[in-house]
Write a protein that holds these residues in place. Structure first.
Motif, mmCIF file in Angstrom:
data_model
loop_
_atom_site.group_PDB
_atom_site.id
_atom_site.type_symbol
_atom_site.label_atom_id
_atom_site.label_comp_id
_atom_site.label_asym_id
_atom_site.label_seq_id
_atom_site.Cartn_x
_atom_site.Cartn_y
_atom_site.Cartn_z
ATOM 1 N N LYS A 187 0.816 -1.213 0.000
ATOM 2 C CA LYS A 187 0.000 0.000 0.000
ATOM 3 C C LYS A 187 0.851 1.264 0.000
ATOM 4 C CE LYS A 187 -4.141 -1.963 2.122
ATOM 5 N NZ LYS A 187 -5.178 -1.808 3.176
ATOM 6 N N ASN A 189 1.010 4.976 1.227
ATOM 7 C CA ASN A 189 0.470 5.822 2.290
ATOM 8 C C ASN A 189 0.981 7.248 2.110
ATOM 9 O OD1 ASN A 189 -0.475 3.502 4.363
ATOM 10 N ND2 ASN A 189 1.456 2.943 3.432
ATOM 11 N N TYR A 191 1.289 11.380 3.710
ATOM 12 C CA TYR A 191 1.223 12.323 4.815
ATOM 13 C C TYR A 191 1.741 13.658 4.299
ATOM 14 C CZ TYR A 191 6.264 11.455 5.300
ATOM 15 O OH TYR A 191 7.606 11.335 5.067
ATOM 16 N N HIS A 203 5.125 10.348 0.572
ATOM 17 C CA HIS A 203 4.635 8.974 0.455
ATOM 18 C C HIS A 203 5.571 7.994 1.159
ATOM 19 C CE1 HIS A 203 1.706 9.882 -2.866
ATOM 20 N NE2 HIS A 203 2.533 10.895 -3.025
ATOM 21 N N GLU A 250 -4.018 3.871 -0.071
ATOM 22 C CA GLU A 250 -4.429 3.594 1.314
ATOM 23 C C GLU A 250 -5.937 3.759 1.482
ATOM 24 O OE1 GLU A 250 -2.867 6.332 4.174
ATOM 25 O OE2 GLU A 250 -2.835 7.967 2.762
#
Length: 250
Positions: A187, A189, A191, A203, A250
């Motif tokens: 996956k 993810n 932020y 990422h 995600e």
């Protein structure tokens, strides 16, 4: 999906690695030691400083409220109360963190085994069997990231044994049984980090496992390492869903 250079990411347990990372030949004895180590003490020290600062701020704000009341500055009373509540909440938060860290430091290896067993839907006997298998030469060390990135991310290597897999997330071991695994997904993810006055998206990749009783484990990883693990799990766990090695949002 065919992983390249699998031997770089899946390495057999050996005496040198075992002595360095598991000197007591136990995953949970090593985890207990980590909870009492220098990092935990350093965290306590800095959080203690923040707690002391928050308490000092709270005392200062209370004194300021008393001055406002004495001087009849009613328009400033709300501000003073707001500041005091802010410092009180900070103090409560830092106090709670200290409580959690100290509680963790007091746990024994048996305590951690019970916690991990509950999180993974396993019996304590099964977790002890994983701990025994983990030290054997046929278990595989899962190298998720390079040494520098592992250190920066706080990501520990995982362990794959004959019957179990252990991934570390947030420095906590998660153990699942192989014959119960249903998913092994890679996956992406996201932020956000502040760069000057703007927020930029960043990422990182994780390998996310799920068992048929909805127990989960995940670890930050590189794409190559995740695919090497997915390929190994496909061989060991017929029918496991890997989404064909695709990187999922995600």
């Amino acid at each position: 999906m065919e992983a390249q250079n699998k031997e770089l990411y899946l390495k057999h347990m050996n005496e040198e690695y075992r002595e360095k990372h598991y000197p007591e030949c136990s995953v949970f004895a090593a985890h207990k030691k980590t909870q009492k180590g220098a990092n935990a003490v350093l965290s306590l020290f800095f959080i203690g400083l923040f707690l002391a600062g928050s308490l000092a701020g709270f005392v200062w704000s209370i004194n300021r409220i008393q001055e406002i009341i004495r001087d009849a500055e009613e328009d400033m009373l709300g501000v003073g109360i707001g500041i005091s509540v802010f410092f009180l909440l900070l103090a409560i938060g830092f106090g709670a963190l200290i409580y959690v860290i100290v509680k963790g430091m007091r746990k024994s290896a048996d305590d951690w085994i019970r916690i991990v067993a509950k999180a993974g839907g396993l019996s304590e006997q099964e977790v002890r069997e994983f701990d025994r298998q983990a030290m054997e030469p046929d278990s595989l060390i899962l190298i998720h990231l390079g040494k520098l990135k592992s250190f920066a991310a706080g990501q520990k290597d995982g362990i794959l044994t004959r019957d179990y897999i252990c991934l570390y997330n947030n420095n906590m071991p998660r153990v699942l049984k192989l014959d119960r695994l249903t998913e092994a997904h890679l996956k992406d993810n996201t932020y956000y980090v502040k760069v000057g006055k703007t927020q930029k998206k960043a990422h990182y990749l994780t390998i996310n496992l799920m068992s048929r009783d909805n127990k989960t484990a995940w670890a930050e990883t590189s794409q190559e390492s995740a695919r090497a693990l997915q390929e190994e799990l496909v061989n060991r766990c017929p029918g496991i869903d890997t989404a064909g090695g695709a990187v999922l949002a995600e």
